[in-house]
Scaffold this motif. Sequence first.
Motif, PDB file in Angstrom:
ATOM      1  N   LEU A 163      66.880  13.536  49.738  1.00 28.03           N
ATOM      2  CA  LEU A 163      66.265  14.233  50.874  1.00 28.03           C
ATOM      3  C   LEU A 163      65.622  15.524  50.389  1.00 28.03           C
ATOM      4  CD1 LEU A 163      69.156  13.742  53.478  1.00 28.03           C
ATOM      5  CD2 LEU A 163      66.945  12.570  53.447  1.00 28.03           C
ATOM      6  N   THR A 164      66.327  16.230  49.515  1.00 30.66           N
ATOM      7  CA  THR A 164      65.809  17.488  48.971  1.00 30.66           C
ATOM      8  C   THR A 164      64.616  17.229  48.059  1.00 30.66           C
ATOM      9  OG1 THR A 164      68.037  18.383  49.051  1.00 30.66           O
ATOM     10  CG2 THR A 164      66.464  19.555  47.647  1.00 30.66           C
ATOM     11  N   ARG A 165      64.778  16.293  47.157  1.00 31.89           N
ATOM     12  CA  ARG A 165      63.721  16.012  46.165  1.00 31.89           C
ATOM     13  C   ARG A 165      62.427  15.569  46.832  1.00 31.89           C
ATOM     14  NH1 ARG A 165      60.043  16.225  43.437  1.00 31.89           N
ATOM     15  NH2 ARG A 165      59.447  14.854  41.730  1.00 31.89           N
ATOM     16  N   TYR A 166      62.559  14.707  47.850  1.00 32.25           N
ATOM     17  CA  TYR A 166      61.369  14.151  48.484  1.00 32.25           C
ATOM     18  C   TYR A 166      60.741  15.121  49.485  1.00 32.25           C
ATOM     19  CZ  TYR A 166      61.349   9.769  46.021  1.00 32.25           C
ATOM     20  OH  TYR A 166      61.224   8.824  45.038  1.00 32.25           O
ATOM     21  N   ALA A 167      61.354  16.275  49.668  1.00 37.03           N
ATOM     22  CA  ALA A 167      60.726  17.330  50.471  1.00 37.03           C
ATOM     23  C   ALA A 167      59.966  18.295  49.568  1.00 37.03           C
ATOM     24  CB  ALA A 167      61.790  18.078  51.265  1.00 37.03           C
ATOM     25  N   GLU A 168      60.030  18.104  48.265  1.00 39.39           N
ATOM     26  CA  GLU A 168      59.339  19.014  47.338  1.00 39.39           C
ATOM     27  C   GLU A 168      57.836  18.750  47.369  1.00 39.39           C
ATOM     28  OE1 GLU A 168      61.161  18.794  43.462  1.00 39.39           O
ATOM     29  OE2 GLU A 168      63.114  19.428  44.266  1.00 39.39           O
ATOM     30  N   GLN A 169      57.114  19.768  46.880  1.00 37.65           N
ATOM     31  CA  GLN A 169      55.645  19.773  46.908  1.00 37.65           C
ATOM     32  C   GLN A 169      55.023  18.459  46.427  1.00 37.65           C
ATOM     33  OE1 GLN A 169      54.083  23.307  47.197  1.00 37.65           O
ATOM     34  NE2 GLN A 169      52.572  21.941  48.124  1.00 37.65           N
ATOM     35  N   ASP A 170      55.415  18.026  45.249  1.00 37.27           N
ATOM     36  CA  ASP A 170      54.750  16.851  44.660  1.00 37.27           C
ATOM     37  C   ASP A 170      55.113  15.551  45.370  1.00 37.27           C
ATOM     38  OD1 ASP A 170      57.371  17.108  43.636  1.00 37.27           O
ATOM     39  OD2 ASP A 170      56.892  15.805  41.959  1.00 37.27           O
ATOM     40  N   LYS A 171      56.057  15.600  46.253  1.00 31.19           N
ATOM     41  CA  LYS A 171      56.452  14.380  46.962  1.00 31.19           C
ATOM     42  C   LYS A 171      56.037  14.414  48.426  1.00 31.19           C
ATOM     43  CE  LYS A 171      58.465  11.855  43.902  1.00 31.19           C
ATOM     44  NZ  LYS A 171      57.795  10.623  43.488  1.00 31.19           N
ATOM     45  N   SER A 172      55.887  15.620  48.984  1.00 33.45           N
ATOM     46  CA  SER A 172      55.566  15.678  50.407  1.00 33.45           C
ATOM     47  C   SER A 172      54.145  15.161  50.588  1.00 33.45           C
ATOM     48  CB  SER A 172      55.705  17.096  50.952  1.00 33.45           C
ATOM     49  OG  SER A 172      54.850  17.947  50.252  1.00 33.45           O
ATOM     50  N   GLY A 173      53.899  14.514  51.689  1.00 32.92           N
ATOM     51  CA  GLY A 173      52.582  13.895  51.875  1.00 32.92           C
ATOM     52  C   GLY A 173      52.638  12.451  51.440  1.00 32.92           C
TER      53      GLY A 173
ATOM     54  N   GLY B 251      61.665   9.529  41.706  1.00 25.81           N
ATOM     55  CA  GLY B 251      61.307  10.949  41.655  1.00 25.81           C
ATOM     56  C   GLY B 251      62.088  11.711  40.600  1.00 25.81           C
ATOM     57  N   PHE B 252      62.679  10.997  39.675  1.00 23.29           N
ATOM     58  CA  PHE B 252      63.575  11.578  38.671  1.00 23.29           C
ATOM     59  C   PHE B 252      64.627  12.466  39.346  1.00 23.29           C
ATOM     60  CE2 PHE B 252      63.944  13.803  34.299  1.00 23.29           C
ATOM     61  CZ  PHE B 252      64.817  12.811  33.845  1.00 23.29           C
ATOM     62  N   THR B 253      65.075  11.991  40.484  1.00 27.89           N
ATOM     63  CA  THR B 253      66.041  12.755  41.270  1.00 27.89           C
ATOM     64  C   THR B 253      67.406  12.823  40.583  1.00 27.89           C
ATOM     65  OG1 THR B 253      64.902  12.007  43.269  1.00 27.89           O
ATOM     66  CG2 THR B 253      67.102  12.926  43.565  1.00 27.89           C
ATOM     67  N   GLN B 254      67.759  11.739  39.927  1.00 25.11           N
ATOM     68  CA  GLN B 254      69.060  11.676  39.239  1.00 25.11           C
ATOM     69  C   GLN B 254      70.202  11.988  40.209  1.00 25.11           C
ATOM     70  OE1 GLN B 254      68.463  13.675  35.118  1.00 25.11           O
ATOM     71  NE2 GLN B 254      66.742  14.370  36.398  1.00 25.11           N
ATOM     72  N   GLY B 255      70.081  11.388  41.381  1.00 22.52           N
ATOM     73  CA  GLY B 255      71.095  11.655  42.410  1.00 22.52           C
ATOM     74  C   GLY B 255      72.332  10.802  42.202  1.00 22.52           C
ATOM     75  N   TRP B 256      72.971  11.061  41.114  1.00 26.29           N
ATOM     76  CA  TRP B 256      74.182  10.313  40.773  1.00 26.29           C
ATOM     77  C   TRP B 256      75.218  11.247  40.176  1.00 26.29           C
ATOM     78  CZ3 TRP B 256      70.047   7.477  37.642  1.00 26.29           C
ATOM     79  CH2 TRP B 256      69.656   8.224  36.535  1.00 26.29           C
ATOM     80  N   ALA B 257      76.441  10.780  40.130  1.00 21.71           N
ATOM     81  CA  ALA B 257      77.522  11.484  39.421  1.00 21.71           C
ATOM     82  C   ALA B 257      78.499  10.403  38.972  1.00 21.71           C
ATOM     83  CB  ALA B 257      78.202  12.495  40.342  1.00 21.71           C
TER      84      ALA B 257
END
Length: 206
Positions: A103-113, A44-50
């Motif tokens: 969790l945040t990214r996958y709750a967004e419009q284009d991911k929900s459903g 999801g191009f979340t880039q959940g890294w640091a």
Amino acid sequence: MLPPMEFSEVVRRRRMVRRYDDRPVEPTVVDRMLDHATRAPSAGFTQGWAFLRLDTPDAVGRFWRATSPEVPTGSPAQGNDWLDGMRTAPVVIVPLSNKPAYLTRYAEQDKSGSDQRWPVPYWHIDTGMAALLILQTAVDEGLGACFFGIPDQRTQAFRDEFGVPPDFKPIGAITVGHRMPDTGSPGSPARRERKDLDEVVHRNGW
Ligand SMILES: Cc1cc2nc3c(=O)[nH]c(=O)nc-3n(C[C@H](O)[C@H](O)[C@H](O)COP(=O)(O)O)c2cc1C
């Protein structure tokens, strides 16, 4: 400036380096490693890294003090030799994954459903892919690097030492430096064969 290396050579040459000589690493080279890390794919191009970049003797020393378990002298596994070698690295990079970002990214419009949730922990996968780019960039720059685990029982001490927020979990750490040829622990490949392709590749069916 080194001549450019073929990608296939980067892949073939990469191996974990566990002892380094005393030449410093150019900060611009570390910049490039981290820049490449952020080119890794992410779900999801979340880039959940640091990435925690430790590039002073003080910061690197604090890393080892916080993360090293008490190792009895002569312990065969990850004993004092290993630690003595790894401590010679002038730079340590700690990649951290951020599950709440997914969790945040996958709750967004284009991911929900999308009947999502994750069949495997994408936050660790993405951060691992970024870590591989750091390892490969080290080789491309004529350096050595080693990815290794931070013992679970030392993670809190590591967090406290560097003020790491609770949402971020270190997936391991990477030492970086100028490799010392043929010294230090060669690791498991000295004792184990690389598996044949036939053993691991299942073409058109298992
Ligand atoms: C997830 C992971 C954890 C690892 N943990 C350690 C470690 O704690 N200590 C270490 O010396 N090497 C560690 N390694 C390095 C492996 O031992 C090494 O990649 C493997 O033996 C193959 O050798 P090569 O990478 O030199 O080809 C780790 C590698 C990975 C991918």
